[in-house]
Design a protein around this motif. Structure first.
Motif, short mmCIF file in Angstrom:
data_model
loop_
_atom_site.label_atom_id
_atom_site.label_comp_id
_atom_site.label_asym_id
_atom_site.label_seq_id
_atom_site.Cartn_x
_atom_site.Cartn_y
_atom_site.Cartn_z
N VAL A 137 15.97 -10.12 33.21
CA VAL A 137 15.60 -10.84 34.43
C VAL A 137 14.19 -10.48 34.86
CG1 VAL A 137 16.15 -11.21 36.86
CG2 VAL A 137 17.99 -11.05 35.17
N ARG A 138 13.89 -9.19 34.89
CA ARG A 138 12.55 -8.77 35.31
C ARG A 138 11.48 -9.28 34.36
NH1 ARG A 138 11.69 -2.67 37.11
NH2 ARG A 138 12.80 -2.22 35.17
N PHE A 139 11.82 -9.35 33.07
CA PHE A 139 10.83 -9.86 32.12
C PHE A 139 10.57 -11.35 32.35
CE2 PHE A 139 9.92 -11.99 28.04
CZ PHE A 139 8.70 -11.41 27.75
N ALA A 140 11.62 -12.11 32.63
CA ALA A 140 11.43 -13.53 32.91
C ALA A 140 10.55 -13.73 34.14
CB ALA A 140 12.79 -14.21 33.11
N LEU A 141 10.78 -12.93 35.19
CA LEU A 141 9.95 -13.02 36.39
C LEU A 141 8.52 -12.58 36.10
CD1 LEU A 141 12.48 -11.61 39.03
CD2 LEU A 141 11.85 -14.00 38.65
N PHE A 142 8.38 -11.53 35.32
CA PHE A 142 7.06 -11.03 34.92
C PHE A 142 6.29 -12.09 34.15
CE2 PHE A 142 4.69 -9.30 31.30
CZ PHE A 142 3.73 -8.54 31.93
N TYR A 143 6.94 -12.74 33.21
CA TYR A 143 6.31 -13.79 32.40
C TYR A 143 5.82 -14.92 33.29
CZ TYR A 143 5.91 -17.20 28.56
OH TYR A 143 5.46 -18.14 27.66
N GLY A 144 6.68 -15.36 34.22
CA GLY A 144 6.28 -16.43 35.12
C GLY A 144 5.15 -16.02 36.04
N GLY A 167 -0.42 -24.81 28.06
CA GLY A 167 -0.23 -23.69 27.16
C GLY A 167 0.36 -22.47 27.83
N ALA A 168 1.00 -21.64 27.00
CA ALA A 168 1.61 -20.40 27.47
C ALA A 168 0.68 -19.20 27.34
CB ALA A 168 2.90 -20.14 26.68
N SER A 169 -0.59 -19.45 27.03
CA SER A 169 -1.51 -18.36 26.73
C SER A 169 -1.69 -17.38 27.88
CB SER A 169 -2.88 -18.93 26.33
OG SER A 169 -2.78 -19.82 25.26
N GLY A 170 -1.74 -17.88 29.11
CA GLY A 170 -1.93 -16.99 30.25
C GLY A 170 -0.76 -16.04 30.43
N ALA A 171 0.47 -16.57 30.30
CA ALA A 171 1.65 -15.72 30.42
C ALA A 171 1.74 -14.73 29.28
CB ALA A 171 2.91 -16.60 30.47
N ILE A 172 1.44 -15.18 28.07
CA ILE A 172 1.51 -14.30 26.91
C ILE A 172 0.41 -13.25 26.96
CG2 ILE A 172 1.35 -14.24 24.39
CD1 ILE A 172 2.63 -17.04 24.40
N ALA A 173 -0.75 -13.59 27.52
CA ALA A 173 -1.79 -12.59 27.72
C ALA A 173 -1.29 -11.47 28.62
CB ALA A 173 -3.04 -13.24 28.32
N GLY A 174 -0.47 -11.82 29.62
CA GLY A 174 0.14 -10.80 30.47
C GLY A 174 1.04 -9.88 29.67
N VAL A 175 1.79 -10.43 28.71
CA VAL A 175 2.64 -9.62 27.84
C VAL A 175 1.79 -8.66 27.02
CG1 VAL A 175 4.23 -9.71 25.88
CG2 VAL A 175 4.44 -11.38 27.72
N LEU A 176 0.66 -9.13 26.53
CA LEU A 176 -0.23 -8.27 25.75
C LEU A 176 -0.80 -7.14 26.62
CD1 LEU A 176 -2.24 -10.90 23.64
CD2 LEU A 176 0.00 -9.88 23.20
N GLY A 177 -1.17 -7.48 27.85
CA GLY A 177 -1.67 -6.45 28.75
C GLY A 177 -0.63 -5.39 29.05
N ALA A 178 0.63 -5.82 29.24
CA ALA A 178 1.70 -4.86 29.48
C ALA A 178 1.94 -3.99 28.26
CB ALA A 178 2.98 -5.62 29.86
#
Length: 274
Positions: A137-144, A167-178
């Motif tokens: 759940v927290r990951f889904a909220l984090f991604y959004g 594109g999903a690039s902005g959300a996925i960039a957040g995953v890379l930063g984490a």
């Protein structure tokens, strides 16, 4: 730029949210109207007009996000022949569009197979560990949250732009930063283009740090010819937000397993005693 293939950082549980995001992105791409012809390069004008109308309705547009108002004229998806030849018809919009909701829908739209596959590859490799650490759940909220802040950050920097943002690039960039914050020493198998694709196992801080550096350079318009068509600023904002949101989790994050004796993907030779 290196191409990540796999990381040596096993997750403890199945990354259901990551897999679901990948599946939805692929399904939406396959069924986007008019996209098949435009990707192949042989699409009819009607298909291209239909695609343009679809993107204007469901993509995020910086002008709309900042000023919160629809344009007076939008593509209808129809084709008309005028004095200058055939073209896409524009008319007053017949629908109501929520700029806030368009950010969400835009996160599942991609302009080409290369755009889609590149994003999904990064999400598949790095998303499972972040979901494992945060929980589903927290990951889904984090991604959004990363996707929304990346889109609005780009819109603030380009407030008068009417170009659709997809594109999903902005959300996925957040995953890379984490990932950079939580697992900087994790080893990542990458392909390095050097005459041939050379496989190397590099630390995540080097792979993701160099990726972020390239985004900063590209955002400044250096070294690329398509800086105006790729939202590099959104990548930067998403990456920084991902780092910020993941930072409180760093103290309790166990380090990833690291095979002994490995130096940049090669096993170090034992020193001989003299």
């Amino acid at each position: 730029m290196v191409i990540p293939v796999h990381d040596t950082n096993p997750a403890r549980r199945t990354a259901w949210v990551t897999y679901a995001l990948i599946a939805v992105n692929v399904v939406v791409f396959v069924f986007m109207p008019g996209l098949a012809g435009s990707v192949a390069g042989d699409g009819s004008l009607a298909q291209l007009c239909h695609l343009q109308a679809f993107l204007d309705r469901y993509a995020a547009v910086p002008q709309e996000l900042i000023h919160h108002q629809m344009p007076r004229l939008v593509p209808t998806g129809e084709v008309a022949v005028g004095p200058q030849g055939p073209g896409c018809v524009v008319a007053p919009p017949t629908y109501d569009k929520s700029p806030e909701l368009s950010v969400l829908t835009a996160m599942f739209l991609h302009g080409s197979w290369l755009h889609l596959l590149g994003n999904m590859l990064f999400l598949l490799i790095f998303g499972n560990n972040i979901e494992d650490r945060m929980g589903h759940v927290r990951f889904a909220l984090f991604y959004g949250a990363c996707g929304y802040t990346a889109s609005y950050g780009f819109a603030l920097l380009n407030a008068e732009s009417a170009e659709p943002l997809i594109g999903a690039s902005g959300a996925i960039a957040g995953v890379l930063g984490a990932y950079l914050v939580l697992y900087p020493k994790a080893r990542v198998w990458v392909l390095v283009p050097f005459l041939i694709f050379l496989p190397l196992r590099l630390p995540a801080w080097l792979v993701l740090g160099s990726w972020f550096g390239l985004q900063a350079v590209y955002s400044a318009g250096e070294g690329v010819s398509d800086a105006g068509t790729v939202a590099y600023a959104a990548h930067i904002v998403g990456f920084l937000v991902g780092m910020l949101l993941a930072w409180p989790l760093k103290p309790g994050t166990p380090p990833p397993p690291e095979p002994p004796g490995l130096l940049f993907g090669r096993r170090a030779r034992p020193r001989q005693a003299w």
